[in-house]
Scaffold this motif. Sequence first.
Motif, short mmCIF file in Angstrom:
data_model
loop_
_atom_site.label_atom_id
_atom_site.label_comp_id
_atom_site.label_asym_id
_atom_site.label_seq_id
_atom_site.Cartn_x
_atom_site.Cartn_y
_atom_site.Cartn_z
N THR A 117 0.83 -1.14 -0.07
CA THR A 117 0.04 0.19 0.02
C THR A 117 0.86 1.16 0.08
O THR A 117 1.98 1.23 0.38
CB THR A 117 -0.88 -0.14 1.20
OG1 THR A 117 -1.69 1.35 1.40
CG2 THR A 117 0.01 -0.51 2.60
N TYR A 118 0.48 2.21 -0.56
CA TYR A 118 1.40 3.50 -0.55
C TYR A 118 1.15 4.55 0.68
O TYR A 118 1.96 5.29 0.76
CB TYR A 118 0.89 4.60 -1.79
CG TYR A 118 1.63 3.69 -3.23
CD1 TYR A 118 2.77 3.82 -3.13
CD2 TYR A 118 0.64 3.21 -3.96
CE1 TYR A 118 3.69 3.30 -4.27
CE2 TYR A 118 1.43 2.69 -5.30
CZ TYR A 118 2.75 2.52 -5.17
OH TYR A 118 3.57 2.03 -6.31
N SER A 119 0.02 4.17 1.62
CA SER A 119 0.16 4.68 2.82
C SER A 119 -0.42 3.86 3.83
O SER A 119 -1.33 3.36 3.51
CB SER A 119 -0.30 6.28 2.51
OG SER A 119 -1.91 6.26 2.29
N LEU A 120 -0.04 4.03 4.95
CA LEU A 120 -0.90 3.37 6.20
C LEU A 120 -1.65 4.48 6.67
O LEU A 120 -1.65 5.35 6.65
CB LEU A 120 0.32 3.02 6.99
CG LEU A 120 1.36 1.78 6.66
CD1 LEU A 120 2.39 1.73 7.52
CD2 LEU A 120 0.49 0.64 6.16
N CYS A 121 -2.73 3.86 7.36
CA CYS A 121 -3.64 4.73 8.19
C CYS A 121 -2.97 5.41 9.44
O CYS A 121 -1.92 4.88 10.04
CB CYS A 121 -4.95 4.03 8.31
SG CYS A 121 -4.75 2.52 9.46
N ILE A 122 -3.70 6.61 9.92
CA ILE A 122 -3.09 7.26 11.01
C ILE A 122 -2.75 6.62 12.17
O ILE A 122 -3.22 5.64 12.68
CB ILE A 122 -4.09 8.42 11.29
CG1 ILE A 122 -4.55 9.26 10.09
CG2 ILE A 122 -3.86 9.07 12.63
CD1 ILE A 122 -5.34 10.51 10.15
N GLY A 123 -1.49 6.95 12.80
CA GLY A 123 -0.92 6.42 13.96
C GLY A 123 0.39 6.14 13.85
O GLY A 123 1.00 6.22 12.76
N ASP A 124 0.91 5.50 14.83
CA ASP A 124 2.22 5.19 14.79
C ASP A 124 2.45 3.45 14.33
O ASP A 124 1.68 2.86 14.76
CB ASP A 124 3.07 5.20 16.22
CG ASP A 124 3.11 6.70 16.75
OD1 ASP A 124 3.33 7.39 15.71
OD2 ASP A 124 3.24 6.94 17.96
N TRP A 125 3.47 3.38 13.62
CA TRP A 125 3.63 2.10 12.83
C TRP A 125 5.08 1.42 13.08
O TRP A 125 5.74 2.37 13.09
CB TRP A 125 3.18 1.98 11.33
CG TRP A 125 1.94 2.28 10.80
CD1 TRP A 125 1.20 3.39 11.16
CD2 TRP A 125 0.84 1.38 10.84
NE1 TRP A 125 -0.17 3.16 10.69
CE2 TRP A 125 -0.46 1.90 10.83
CE3 TRP A 125 0.89 -0.26 10.86
CZ2 TRP A 125 -1.74 1.01 10.69
CZ3 TRP A 125 -0.10 -1.05 10.79
CH2 TRP A 125 -1.48 -0.38 10.52
N GLY A 126 5.17 0.38 13.44
CA GLY A 126 6.51 -0.26 13.78
C GLY A 126 6.59 -1.52 12.75
O GLY A 126 5.63 -1.99 12.32
N CYS A 127 7.67 -1.58 12.12
CA CYS A 127 7.91 -2.69 11.18
C CYS A 127 7.98 -3.94 11.91
O CYS A 127 8.76 -4.18 12.86
CB CYS A 127 9.26 -2.61 10.30
SG CYS A 127 9.70 -4.00 9.32
N GLY A 128 7.15 -5.07 11.37
CA GLY A 128 7.06 -6.47 12.14
C GLY A 128 8.55 -7.26 11.82
O GLY A 128 8.59 -8.36 12.48
N VAL A 129 9.43 -6.73 10.98
CA VAL A 129 10.43 -7.68 10.80
C VAL A 129 11.87 -6.71 11.47
O VAL A 129 12.25 -7.55 12.35
CB VAL A 129 10.90 -7.50 9.39
CG1 VAL A 129 12.18 -8.24 9.02
CG2 VAL A 129 9.91 -8.55 8.60
N CYS A 130 12.17 -5.46 11.22
CA CYS A 130 13.19 -4.88 11.76
C CYS A 130 12.92 -4.27 13.00
O CYS A 130 13.68 -3.58 13.82
CB CYS A 130 13.79 -4.01 10.83
SG CYS A 130 13.04 -2.36 10.53
#
Length: 498
Positions: A117-130
């Motif tokens: 996706t080109y953008s994630l919805c509002i909020g803080d996101w952390g990568c599930g891998v790194c």
Amino acid sequence: HPLKLLEFDIVLDFGKTCRLCGEKVERLFYHCFLCDITLCRLCPSIPLVIDDVPKKVHEHSLTQVMIKVSFTCDACGICSDGFPCVCLPCCFIIHRDCTKLPRVIHVNRHDHRVSHTYSLCIGDWGCGVCRKGIDRVYGAYSCSICRYAVHSKCATRTDVWDGVELEDIPEDENEDIDPYEVISEGVIRHFLHEHDLRLIIEKDGNVSYCYACTLPIYCDPCYACMECRFVLHEACAKLRKKLRHELQSHQLILCLNPRPGQAFKDGYFSCDACHRRCTGFCYKYKRIELDIRCAQVSKTFNHGSHPHPLFSISTAFKKCTGCGRSDKPVMSCIECVFDLCFYCATLPVEARHKYDCHPLSLCYGENAKGLYWCEICERELNPKEWFYTCNDYGSTLHVNCVLGDYLHVRPGHSFKYNDNEVEVVANDHPTRPSCSLHSREWRCVHPFVFKRKNRIDWRKTPIFDLSTVIGVTELNARKGSFIVVFVLDSPNISKLHF
Ligand SMILES: [Zn+2]
Ligand SMILES: [Zn+2]
Ligand SMILES: [Zn+2]
Ligand SMILES: [Zn+2]
Ligand SMILES: [Zn+2]
Ligand SMILES: [Zn+2]
Ligand SMILES: [Zn+2]
Ligand SMILES: [Zn+2]
């Protein structure tokens, strides 16, 4: 300007990279002397205008710019210097490589599919891998079922993604992951056993060993075979047929491995995470084999020895904080320097041993002066290392003296040895047996030994009437001496906590 075809010169042209694809040039390449532009031999034939951009990448055609610019790619969020592809009316800018990012994939850290996706919805996101943050205004992979996202570059790493684009492959809603079918109330047919199993509660004093995890079943509910000795903890019967794990980009399949009665070398497998020999169930993909405990250690893992969760699995050698050995793979903390090998990460926090009637608990080292003593082997014990302790008596015991090296070889499992079938049994007689392959004076101190199957009076020894016990030896070619294999220490583990 006209481009000139040149032959690669190791001195003059070393390190020159192609302006279009970024690869180092070799053998023949094109060069413009006026602008000092280098192109590899194949790139000039690649059109700068990409007309056939898949609609899901961008709805207009893209043009690759030939001026070096600093930019942040809309698809992967990585800031770099180079020659991106752009759509000027939309202010869309992307690495040429990123136009080929897969749309829908499976990553080995997540049970659901993730899509780009080109953008994630509002909020803080952390990568599930790194585990680093994701800037939500740039492209990433996200899950449509739960709140989970991964950087584009992390999701498509070869150790994370199995390389299969799933966009046009419909999701199998009823994918067969249930390990058993219910026949009637309390009766199941497990996919790894040919007979029906019935749910029972094992009576006190009657210890059997689970074929999946190899640990004893005390008064726990278990599924026992109605026709043979096959038995599973209720929890072990529910182990998923298929599983994703960080150590393998492909899905792992649960297998019965190995079958009893095989040749010695084929009679067990070595877990690729903790390196223990195991005769229980195994999660497998090609040559990767994991025992069921290590297979459960995935994603975020909280361990009692450390205040922070452990996430990343490193496949490089690192020194384990628990045992001090250098090992791989290890679980690492991303907040501080703390690495734990799978052997230590899967040690039971509570164990029982015939030496002590109380449960023993795992202690993660103490800041004590001086040395402790191990009550089993009567040798020194370094209190800074992990050990087992009994809170009632204050006794201290080496981890290996309590568990032994062969914790996951199931008593009752058998091997072919010199044309005989030999079985692992508890060495629980008050008098220790003398091993028939050693001198009479050599007494087996280890609570599990081998006996020849179906024979009671085999090779009577005049001193101790425990003639059924034999030790199996294996030539240690490197040291040129014999070592005893299957000297098992009584595990008697009642609980495994994760
Ligand atoms: Zn990119
Ligand atoms: Zn556009
Ligand atoms: Zn990442
Ligand atoms: Zn079990
Ligand atoms: Zn059976
Ligand atoms: Zn393991
Ligand atoms: Zn360790
Ligand atoms: Zn000891």
